[in-house]
Each structure stands twice: as structure tokens, then as C-alpha cells.
Enzyme design. Structure first.
Site: not given
Length: 154
Positions: A65-66
Site C-alpha cells: 500500500g501507500s
């Protein structure tokens, strides 16, 4: 005689903890994947969906993810729902920074794959000061079938 297995690796965050393992064969997402207020996995398609990692040794391949991943794990520390310790296979800046801001003993780069050696429920001791993980396998629970469960009905 002990069935303990000792793994050796690299320290990410120093410290010494011992607790129950929670193992995931899939990477863990911070933003949208965990609820830091409750310390649970909320990603619907994740194998650990609905399970709490709070106060457990989280064993997982790494972060996905981020760049907000680390912030979500810092929030678990602030909420008192952080994992007790972390063991991950793939070191990324997200995973390493997440461990640092969560302030939990963490190791990586182990000499054996922790995803095959450690099972959920095993007792695990992380001595990140020395880069070791000691695994005490959980007892295997045997289930018995009640005789009435094997009867056939007319």
C-alpha cells in the site's frame, strides 16, 4: 527436551518481547487494511480479516500500500493496540518505518522463512537486541469424533 527453534536475522527495532504469534501469508496494508483504534485487520479479502494483532507477535511477508502505512502503525501505538513485536520477510521502507514508529521489537532477514516455521498460536520470543527469534510450537490439538457423529441415520 525442548522443541524450540531458533532463527537468526537482522534487527530493525531493538528490544525483547515474548508472546503469541499471529501469522499472515499475505502482506498487510496499513491505510484501509487495519483499524488502528481496535488493532484489527479490516481488509475484507485478507486471510486475517477481523482478527486482532494487538499484543501479539505479527509475522507477515511485508507491507503493501501507500506510504501512509507507517502512520497507521504509529496510530496503533498511540491507541494501545500495537502488535507486541513484528517479524517480516521483505524489508521495505514502509515496513521498517512502521516498526520504528510503533516502537515494537522487530526482526527481518531471518535464516529460515518465518512463514513456514512459525504458526499462529506458537509462543515466540523476539530478542531483537541479538537478532534472534525463538519459536516454541503450540501444542497440536487433537479432536475426537463423538461416536454418535459417525452413526448413519435410517
Amino acid at each position: 527436551m525442548s522443541d524450540a527453534v531458533v532463527l537468526r536475522g537482522r534487527t530493525v527495532v531493538p528490544g525483547l518481547v515474548e508472546g503469541e504469534a499471529l501469522v499472515s501469508s499475505e502482506t498487510v496494508s496499513g491505510w484501509g487494511g487495519i483499524d488502528p483504534a481496535r488493532g484489527i485487520v479490516i481488509e475484507r479479502r485478507h486471510p486475517l480479516y477481523g482478527q486482532s494483532f494487538a499484543g501479539k507477535i505479527l509475522v507477515f511477508p511485508g507491507a503493501k500500500g501507500s506510504s501512509g502505512w507507517a502512520g497507521f502503525f504509529q496510530a496503533t501505538r498511540l491507541a494501545g493496540t500495537a502488535p507486541l513485536g513484528m517479524i517480516f520477510v521483505t524489508t521495505t521502507t514502509k515496513a521498517a518505518l512502521g516498526a520504528v514508529v510503533a516502537r515494537v521489537p522487530t526482526v527481518t532477514g531471518l535464516d529460515q522463512d518465518p512463514l513456514t516455521v512459525i504458526r499462529t498460536g506458537d509462543r515466540v520470543r523476539i530478542d531483537a537486541d541479538h537478532g534472534t527469534v525463538t519459536v516454541h510450537p503450540a501444542p497440536i490439538r487433537h479432536t475426537t469424533t463423538h461416536p454418535s457423529a459417525t452413526r448413519s441415520c435410517p
